[in-house]
Design a protein around this motif. Sequence first.
Motif, mmCIF file in Angstrom:
data_model
loop_
_atom_site.group_PDB
_atom_site.id
_atom_site.type_symbol
_atom_site.label_atom_id
_atom_site.label_comp_id
_atom_site.label_asym_id
_atom_site.label_seq_id
_atom_site.Cartn_x
_atom_site.Cartn_y
_atom_site.Cartn_z
ATOM 1 N N GLU A 1 0.840 -0.955 -0.003
ATOM 2 C CA GLU A 1 0.050 -0.091 0.098
ATOM 3 C C GLU A 1 1.133 1.103 -0.008
ATOM 4 N N GLY B 1 -3.095 -0.311 13.761
ATOM 5 C CA GLY B 1 -3.978 0.412 12.459
ATOM 6 C C GLY B 1 -3.173 1.800 12.071
ATOM 7 N N GLN C 1 -0.890 8.262 9.754
ATOM 8 C CA GLN C 1 -2.433 7.543 9.560
ATOM 9 C C GLN C 1 -2.896 8.056 8.619
ATOM 10 N N LYS C 2 -3.709 7.145 7.767
ATOM 11 C CA LYS C 2 -4.610 7.428 6.661
ATOM 12 C C LYS C 2 -5.394 8.418 6.751
ATOM 13 N N THR D 1 -9.038 10.062 6.586
ATOM 14 C CA THR D 1 -10.507 9.190 6.645
ATOM 15 C C THR D 1 -10.758 8.909 5.354
ATOM 16 N N SER E 1 -8.871 5.790 4.299
ATOM 17 C CA SER E 1 -9.184 4.683 4.987
ATOM 18 C C SER E 1 -10.469 4.303 4.775
ATOM 19 N N GLU E 2 -11.363 5.228 4.666
ATOM 20 C CA GLU E 2 -12.904 4.586 4.572
ATOM 21 C C GLU E 2 -13.863 5.046 3.294
ATOM 22 N N GLN F 1 -11.637 5.371 0.140
ATOM 23 C CA GLN F 1 -10.736 5.162 -1.141
ATOM 24 C C GLN F 1 -10.777 6.137 -2.156
ATOM 25 N N CYS G 1 -1.645 10.853 3.815
ATOM 26 C CA CYS G 1 -1.660 10.435 5.182
ATOM 27 C C CYS G 1 -1.489 11.728 6.069
#
Length: 363
Positions: free
Chosen positions: A25, A44, A58-59, A61, A64-65, A67, A72
């Motif tokens: 990824e 996570g 962290q990705k 939102t 992550s939710e 695409q 990040c």
Amino acid sequence: MKIYTCTCGQTLFFDNSLCLRCGAEVGHCPVCHSLNPLHALSDGTYRCGNPACNAHLQKCTNFSEHQVCNRCVVVPEGEGTPDAFCDCCQYNQTIPDLSVQGNWEKWYRLEAAKRRLFYDLNLLNLPHGTAASGFYPPLSFDFKADVIPSVDIWRSMGNEERVYTGHAHGKITINIREADEVERERLRVDMGEAHRTLIGHFRHEIGHYYWEILIRGSHEDAFRAVFGNPEKPTYAEAQNTYYSLGAREDWRRSFVSAYASMHPWEDWAETFALYLDMVSALETAMQIGFIAPDEYDLSNMDRMITQYQRLGVGLNEMSRTMGLLDMVPEVMVTPVIRKLHFIDERCRPHRGVAPAFPHQFIS
Ligand SMILES: [Zn+2]
Ligand SMILES: [Zn+2]
Ligand SMILES: [Zn+2]
Ligand SMILES: [Zn+2]
């Protein structure tokens, strides 16, 4: 636009979220400003795969939710929660209704174009910020669909049901119909435009935003001297004339497009979009080796314009060879070049570059 390389050696492009060779990824790291593999941690979160960076990430939102993003955010050391949204998604105020079929695809295309817009703005170091960060005027985006009743179609379709793509006080609204390729091409042909693209809409509307920042209350007299008086005729009068009579016959002599000839504010926005097209195209040409690094020189606008014209001739012939629309349809007549210089003069201080014409445009 930069081309990136995965740690496995594979070429990565700006929109990628997966390396097709090693399967990692990948995501954009806001610390090393690069696209890198993301090393998943047990909680996570991720580590930036660039060994020289290793930032704790962290990705976003929307990554992550949904695409629709590949960026990040930094996880703060110690206490504190990371931002939910990345530096591009933080500006969204309204997103399309994802329960409607086809809207996710439209949103994906809108976000991809918007990320490229921010890449351009960062090249020029132009300021922008959200209301939450206290920035004035705050920037935000509404991606909305027309609400046209599907049952009671006899009902009047008033303004409240139509979404107009435009800018008002830092809020950029895009009708998501523009992200439908068939619809957009139909509109392009109807309006007799050389191009109609999502990135073009973003570059035009952000031009209006930068009028607020670079001109309003500080350089309005100089603006008038170059673009004309925006009060005479008023915007509403100019709009009525344009939509009832069409563009003035001789627009090609002084304007970058027919629409630019409607009113000085639209002229500014159209020319600002051309400025971003030029900077972006030359930067990409430099990154992929079409031009030498010293031929992309933001401090020398005359050189940029010459390079863009030269590149444009080649790119247009390539487009014609492939049966596509001309990539660089604009003709750089002297008044347009003067306007580009004026825009550049206003942008230069933000990247710490002295004015090129200290005595020009001052009134
Ligand atoms: Zn890889
Ligand atoms: Zn990094
Ligand atoms: Zn994002
Ligand atoms: Zn406009």
